[in-house]
Design an enzyme around this catalytic site. Structure first.
Site, PDB file in Angstrom:
ATOM      1  N   LYS A  55      10.862 -58.961 -46.637  1.00 19.32           N
ATOM      2  CA  LYS A  55      10.506 -60.144 -46.567  1.00 19.32           C
ATOM      3  C   LYS A  55       9.404 -60.402 -47.406  1.00 19.32           C
ATOM      4  O   LYS A  55       8.991 -61.545 -47.832  1.00 19.32           O
ATOM      5  CB  LYS A  55      10.314 -60.766 -45.086  1.00 19.32           C
ATOM      6  CG  LYS A  55      11.729 -60.971 -44.235  1.00 19.32           C
ATOM      7  CD  LYS A  55      11.338 -61.452 -42.900  1.00 19.32           C
ATOM      8  CE  LYS A  55      12.613 -61.565 -42.012  1.00 19.32           C
ATOM      9  NZ  LYS A  55      12.447 -61.915 -40.586  1.00 19.32           N
ATOM     10  N   SER A  72       7.223 -60.006 -40.694  1.00 20.12           N
ATOM     11  CA  SER A  72       7.915 -59.152 -39.609  1.00 20.12           C
ATOM     12  C   SER A  72       9.304 -59.433 -39.349  1.00 20.12           C
ATOM     13  O   SER A  72       9.761 -60.602 -39.894  1.00 20.12           O
ATOM     14  CB  SER A  72       7.060 -59.458 -38.333  1.00 20.12           C
ATOM     15  OG  SER A  72       6.864 -60.730 -38.031  1.00 20.12           O
ATOM     16  N   ASP A  73       9.856 -58.579 -38.567  1.00 22.15           N
ATOM     17  CA  ASP A  73      11.360 -58.970 -38.229  1.00 22.15           C
ATOM     18  C   ASP A  73      11.585 -58.339 -36.705  1.00 22.15           C
ATOM     19  O   ASP A  73      11.000 -57.323 -36.558  1.00 22.15           O
ATOM     20  CB  ASP A  73      12.275 -58.199 -39.194  1.00 22.15           C
ATOM     21  CG  ASP A  73      13.768 -59.133 -38.857  1.00 22.15           C
ATOM     22  OD1 ASP A  73      13.839 -59.928 -39.418  1.00 22.15           O
ATOM     23  OD2 ASP A  73      14.420 -58.145 -38.269  1.00 22.15           O
ATOM     24  N   THR A  74      12.362 -59.022 -35.880  1.00 23.17           N
ATOM     25  CA  THR A  74      12.821 -58.261 -34.592  1.00 23.17           C
ATOM     26  C   THR A  74      14.145 -58.200 -34.255  1.00 23.17           C
ATOM     27  O   THR A  74      15.038 -59.097 -35.033  1.00 23.17           O
ATOM     28  CB  THR A  74      12.064 -59.493 -33.698  1.00 23.17           C
ATOM     29  OG1 THR A  74      10.648 -59.558 -33.636  1.00 23.17           O
ATOM     30  CG2 THR A  74      12.527 -58.831 -32.074  1.00 23.17           C
ATOM     31  N   GLY A 109       9.301 -54.867 -36.319  1.00 25.99           N
ATOM     32  CA  GLY A 109       8.783 -54.266 -37.549  1.00 25.99           C
ATOM     33  C   GLY A 109       7.849 -55.377 -38.168  1.00 25.99           C
ATOM     34  O   GLY A 109       8.034 -56.527 -38.186  1.00 25.99           O
TER      35      GLY A 109
END
Length: 189
Positions: A55, A72-74, A109
């Site tokens: 991203k 971020s990514d979940t 992350g």
């Protein structure tokens, strides 16, 4: 933390924006659409960090001196399977049913980038769900917006209040950003 840095949030998530806002930091939202695809052989616990870096890539050339980009990514991981965002309400119901009377991991992350460097990390929280009835699952999916959430639920919503038995780790990580770790990483950045 230096007062002369400006945070750029590479996310449209109102939850992430609210968490960053709570730190008292000035920020700007700057996003570019990215197809969230990861290698099939990537271990489940590495997916969120991989996607957070992915991203950041299209936004790096927009950074100015003194700006720090946060992407971020979940992901939700159950039985070593990554649950992303559900594609429809039926998939959302199936995801929540799989979490019912079970435990899973929420991994977020985070990637921090400037013109000079990039740091990434991930934080994991274990979540234990009570047994949920089909009526409770249907109610949640029909009354709330589970389609924009990994694993089809928001811990801060009704389902978290009635369904989550306990967590081991950061509550805010499950909301979408491990804010204490982000603060510590920003201070060292």
């Amino acid at each position: 933390m230096r007062n002369n840095i400006k945070i750029i949030i590479g996310s449209k998530s109102p939850r992430r924006q609210q968490l960053i806002s709570g730190l008292g930091l000035d920020f700007e939202v700057r996003t570019k659409e990215v197809e969230e695809i990861y290698p099939e052989d990537l271990p489940a616990h590495e997916v969120a960090e991989f996607l957070s870096k992915l991203k950041s890539a299209p936004l790096l050339d927009t950074l100015k001196e003194g700006e720090v980009l946060l992407t971020s990514d979940t992901t939700v991981i159950i039985n070593n399977t990554v649950l992303g965002k559900p594609k429809d309400l039926e998939e959302a119901k199936a995801m929540i049913a799989s979490l019912s009377n079970n435990d899973h991991e929420v991994v977020t992350g985070v990637c921090l980038s400037s013109k000079e460097k990039q740091v990434s990390f991930c934080v994991s929280t274990r979540v234990f769900f009570n047994a949920l009835s089909q009526e409770e699952i249907d109610y949640y999916v029909e009354k709330f917006q589970p389609l924009d959430k990994a694993g089809a639920y928001g811990i801060q919503e009704w389902i978290g209040q009635i369904g989550v038995q306990k967590i081991e780790g950061s509550y805010y990580n499950v909301v979408g950003l491990p804010i204490a770790r982000v603060w510590a990483e920003l201070k060292n950045f």
